[in-house]
Design a protein around this motif. Structure first.
Motif, short mmCIF file in Angstrom:
data_model
loop_
_atom_site.label_atom_id
_atom_site.label_comp_id
_atom_site.label_asym_id
_atom_site.label_seq_id
_atom_site.Cartn_x
_atom_site.Cartn_y
_atom_site.Cartn_z
N PRO A 70 0.81 -1.22 0.00
CA PRO A 70 0.00 0.00 0.00
C PRO A 70 0.84 1.27 0.00
N ARG A 71 2.11 1.15 0.39
CA ARG A 71 2.99 2.32 0.43
C ARG A 71 3.77 2.49 -0.87
N GLY A 72 3.49 1.64 -1.87
CA GLY A 72 4.16 1.79 -3.16
C GLY A 72 4.81 0.53 -3.64
N GLY A 73 4.68 0.27 -4.92
CA GLY A 73 5.25 -0.88 -5.61
C GLY A 73 4.84 -0.77 -7.06
N ASP A 74 5.59 -1.41 -7.96
CA ASP A 74 5.31 -1.18 -9.38
C ASP A 74 5.06 -2.47 -10.17
N SER A 75 4.87 -3.58 -9.49
CA SER A 75 4.50 -4.87 -10.09
C SER A 75 5.50 -5.38 -11.12
N THR A 76 6.74 -4.92 -11.03
CA THR A 76 7.78 -5.42 -11.92
C THR A 76 9.13 -5.21 -11.25
N ASP A 77 10.20 -5.46 -11.96
CA ASP A 77 11.54 -5.25 -11.42
C ASP A 77 12.41 -4.63 -12.49
N ILE A 78 13.45 -3.92 -12.07
CA ILE A 78 14.37 -3.32 -13.01
C ILE A 78 15.30 -4.39 -13.57
N TYR A 79 16.07 -4.04 -14.59
CA TYR A 79 17.07 -4.94 -15.16
C TYR A 79 18.08 -5.31 -14.08
N ARG A 80 18.33 -6.62 -13.92
CA ARG A 80 19.19 -7.13 -12.86
C ARG A 80 18.71 -6.67 -11.49
N GLY A 81 17.42 -6.68 -11.30
CA GLY A 81 16.83 -6.18 -10.07
C GLY A 81 17.10 -7.05 -8.85
N HIS A 82 17.09 -6.41 -7.70
CA HIS A 82 17.40 -7.09 -6.44
C HIS A 82 16.35 -8.13 -6.09
N GLY A 83 15.07 -7.81 -6.28
CA GLY A 83 14.01 -8.75 -5.93
C GLY A 83 14.07 -10.03 -6.74
N SER A 84 14.33 -9.92 -8.03
CA SER A 84 14.43 -11.11 -8.89
C SER A 84 15.64 -11.95 -8.48
N HIS A 85 16.73 -11.28 -8.13
CA HIS A 85 17.92 -11.98 -7.64
C HIS A 85 17.62 -12.77 -6.37
#
Length: 221
Positions: A70-85
């Motif tokens: 609820p405080r923010g998020g964009d439903s994706t990840d950047i290139y070489r993103g930390h979350g996907s890692h």
């Protein structure tokens, strides 16, 4: 026992947990981080019965729910993103890989047969801290949906006092004694001339399980 360690070039990967049948099967891990690239072959699903952005779909092979803070998020990840890692480390498994732990894919995660509930707390590479509805909307929901393990590879610097972040997590884990929250110990251990006072919240909380790694028995650069 060290999962995935290779001591010499002539030896195969040592994976004692996989050998014992511990590969994450039957588990759901909730991960809060910058975002998750759902097009990545280690998380992608060709099949499913529902929209994981609006409902829990346990028929998915990997990501069963994608929530946005609820405080923010964009439903994706950047290139070489930390979350996907991070999710790849936890439970990554290639879409075409039908076996686990046989050495075919050295990039598979620690628990490749586990499924993922993802909680997006990031805009780009920045994450927002667990205040207000962020915390309750995430941690009051995933234990009820079968995700008894949660992971957060983010945190705050070392503090000399017991702070509000630890109060939140320690109270949560009293209310949900069957939930394990795993937190990273941070990246500050090699930045100072002393090995002390480098772990911050939530890794420093009383009821949290902190995980760190090192390539050196010494400290400092």
């Amino acid at each position: 026992a060290i999962q995935g360690a290779v001591t010499t070039s002539s030896e195969s990967w040592k994976r004692p947990y996989f050998d014992a049948g511990l590969d994450g099967s039957g588990q759901i891990v909730s991960v809060s981080d910058t975002g998750l690239d759902m097009r990545n072959c280690y998380f992608k699903d060709d099949d499913g019965n529902g929209d994981i952005f609006s409902m829990w779909d346990y028929s998915r092979r990997k990501v069963v729910k994608y929530d946005i803070s609820p405080r923010g998020g964009d439903s994706t990840d950047i290139y070489r993103g930390h979350g996907s890692h991070v999710v790849g480390t936890v439970a990554g498994q290639h879409l075409l890989d039908t076996t686990v732990g046989n050495g075919d894919d050295p990039k598979e995660g620690i628990a490749p047969s586990a499924k993922i509930h993802f909680f997006d707390i990031g805009l780009g590479s920045a994450v927002n801290d667990p205040r207000e509805a962020w915390f309750s909307s995430f941690h009051d929901s995933h234990p009820r949906k079968g995700a008894k393990i949660a992971s957060g590879s983010w945190g705050f610097g070392y503090r000399t006092s017991y702070d509000w972040v630890c109060r939140l997590y320690d109270e949560l884990l009293i209310d949900y004694p069957d939930v394990l929250f795993v937190s990273s110990a941070g990246n500050s251990g090699n930045k100072f001339s002393s090995p002390y006072n480098t772990v911050g919240a939530p890794a420093s909380c009383k009821n949290v399980f902190a995980v760190g790694a090192t390539n050196n028995v010494d400290f400092g650069s």
